[in-house]
Design an enzyme around this catalytic site. Structure first.
Site, PDB file in Angstrom:
ATOM      1  N   ILE A 128      -9.595   0.995  -5.086  1.00 34.59           N
ATOM      2  CA  ILE A 128      -9.987   0.969  -3.681  1.00 34.59           C
ATOM      3  C   ILE A 128     -10.271   2.424  -3.346  1.00 34.59           C
ATOM      4  O   ILE A 128      -9.413   3.158  -2.870  1.00 34.59           O
ATOM      5  CB  ILE A 128      -8.896   0.335  -2.801  1.00 34.59           C
ATOM      6  CG1 ILE A 128      -8.543  -1.068  -3.319  1.00 34.59           C
ATOM      7  CG2 ILE A 128      -9.355   0.260  -1.344  1.00 34.59           C
ATOM      8  CD1 ILE A 128      -7.404  -1.753  -2.588  1.00 34.59           C
ATOM      9  N   TYR A 141       0.865  -1.183   0.000  1.00 32.52           N
ATOM     10  CA  TYR A 141       0.000   0.000   0.000  1.00 32.52           C
ATOM     11  C   TYR A 141       0.898   1.229   0.000  1.00 32.52           C
ATOM     12  O   TYR A 141       1.544   1.537   1.005  1.00 32.52           O
ATOM     13  CB  TYR A 141      -0.913  -0.050   1.227  1.00 32.52           C
ATOM     14  CG  TYR A 141      -1.851   1.118   1.418  1.00 32.52           C
ATOM     15  CD1 TYR A 141      -2.140   2.024   0.397  1.00 32.52           C
ATOM     16  CD2 TYR A 141      -2.488   1.314   2.645  1.00 32.52           C
ATOM     17  CE1 TYR A 141      -3.004   3.078   0.583  1.00 32.52           C
ATOM     18  CE2 TYR A 141      -3.370   2.361   2.848  1.00 32.52           C
ATOM     19  CZ  TYR A 141      -3.619   3.235   1.815  1.00 32.52           C
ATOM     20  OH  TYR A 141      -4.485   4.284   2.015  1.00 32.52           O
ATOM     21  N   LYS A 147      -1.558  -1.267  -4.028  1.00 30.34           N
ATOM     22  CA  LYS A 147      -2.533  -0.179  -4.070  1.00 30.34           C
ATOM     23  C   LYS A 147      -1.738   1.112  -4.174  1.00 30.34           C
ATOM     24  O   LYS A 147      -1.000   1.467  -3.251  1.00 30.34           O
ATOM     25  CB  LYS A 147      -3.411  -0.168  -2.821  1.00 30.34           C
ATOM     26  CG  LYS A 147      -4.367   1.017  -2.767  1.00 30.34           C
ATOM     27  CD  LYS A 147      -5.107   1.101  -1.446  1.00 30.34           C
ATOM     28  CE  LYS A 147      -5.970   2.348  -1.364  1.00 30.34           C
ATOM     29  NZ  LYS A 147      -6.638   2.495  -0.039  1.00 30.34           N
TER      30      LYS A 147
END
Length: 310
Positions: free
Chosen positions: A213, A142, A171
């Site tokens: 997301i 992330y 992400k």
């Protein structure tokens, strides 16, 4: 855990739900379960919890684990579950990741360690340690440099992707769109890439991304899911129409620090019992609320018509 063995099935709109608190600041698991049910009923393709929108740094590891277990039970393997399990401390990251694995998470979303500003070699060591600790659990890096003060480089991602079979994706929450392309170029198209920047979710699909997301799924989950589905079906005009129609709702989310505006909206809709955010965040100011209301009016066509009490 049916999605754990095939991470590529975690495609589309993975909704990063907020973490509701009661008026006195305690975890509100009843509202949280209700949000998950609403997301599933709205067509979201997966659920995340504990990214930036979930206020993880304001919670203890025990609270984060309790929330992860509640969400995993509510999802019950209906869609992929990708909880955030990272922390600025390695022991906490390992503890929360282990709990997520045991609860049935399909992958762990692990943030780059914030505040310390580690080197690229230190980031490699961090993620390699986590990957070795959980060889059977897919790990998703992330990257959110605006909050962590460190940006994991494409070459570091590629090195980790080559060396560890269970590091499956990233992400990317950076507004540098070249970074998305460089990561895919360095790693190859097998790397799973989700956008964490709302207005780059649709453009990323053209580069080979697998979804987003996106915090705006907290307000308009059906529209965000439809945008992905339209793109996948080749209906690019509809996907673009939805992308632009979502702009006012995206702006509303960031009038003040996310997730305070989202929590205010969800509370107004009756989906959560309180709009409480934990310090250092504060409730949306009066001027902020005026801006949020105006933006919601602009994006009203995409907001659900019939909210249900939490």
């Amino acid at each position: 855990m049916k999605f754990r063995t095939d991470p590529a099935r975690s495609r589309g709109s993975i909704a990063p739900v907020i973490t509701p608190f009661t008026d006195d600041g305690a975890l509100d698991l009843t509202s949280l379960r209700g949000l998950v049910r609403w997301q599933l009923g709205s067509g979201s393709h997966g659920i995340s919890l504990g990214g930036s929108t979930g206020e993880p740094s304001a919670q203890s590891p025990a609270e984060r684990i309790e929330a992860i277990r509640a969400v995993a039970a509510e999802i019950d393997d209906a869609v992929p579950f990708l909880p955030g399990t990272g922390s600025a401390k390695l022991d906490e990251t390992l503890e929360i990741t282990a709990a997520a694995r045991d609860a049935g998470a399909d992958a762990a979303l692990v943030i780059t360690p914030y505040y310390a500003r580690p080197t690229q070699q230190a980031l490699h060591t961090w993620y390699a340690t986590i990957a070795r600790e959980f060889p059977d659990l897919p790990i998703v890096i992330y990257n959110v440099p605006s909050r962590t003060a460190v940006d994991i480089a494409p070459d570091t991602v590629a090195r980790l992707f080559r060396e560890h079979d269970n590091i499956v994706g990233i992400k990317e929450t950076t507004k540098d769109f070249e970074h998305f392309s460089r990561v895919l170029a360095a790693c190859g198209r097998d790397l799973l890439v989700w956008s964490g920047i709302e207005l780059l979710g649709l453009p990323l699909l053209a580069l080979g991304g697998v979804g987003f997301i996106s915090a705006v799924a907290n307000l308009a989950p059906a529209a965000v899911a439809r945008m992905f589905q339209a793109w996948e079906a080749g209906d690019h005009d509809t996907a673009r129409d939805l992308h632009y129609a979502l702009h006012p709702l995206v702006e509303a989310l960031f009038v003040e620090t996310n997730p305070a505006p989202a929590k205010w909206v969800l509370h107004q809709q009756g989906r959560i019992a309180s709009a409480r955010v934990r310090p250092p965040l504060t409730a949306v100011s009066g001027d902020g609320l005026r801006q949020v209301r105006a933006l919601l009016a602009q994006g009203a066509d995409l907001l659900p018509d019939h909210p249900h009490p939490a």
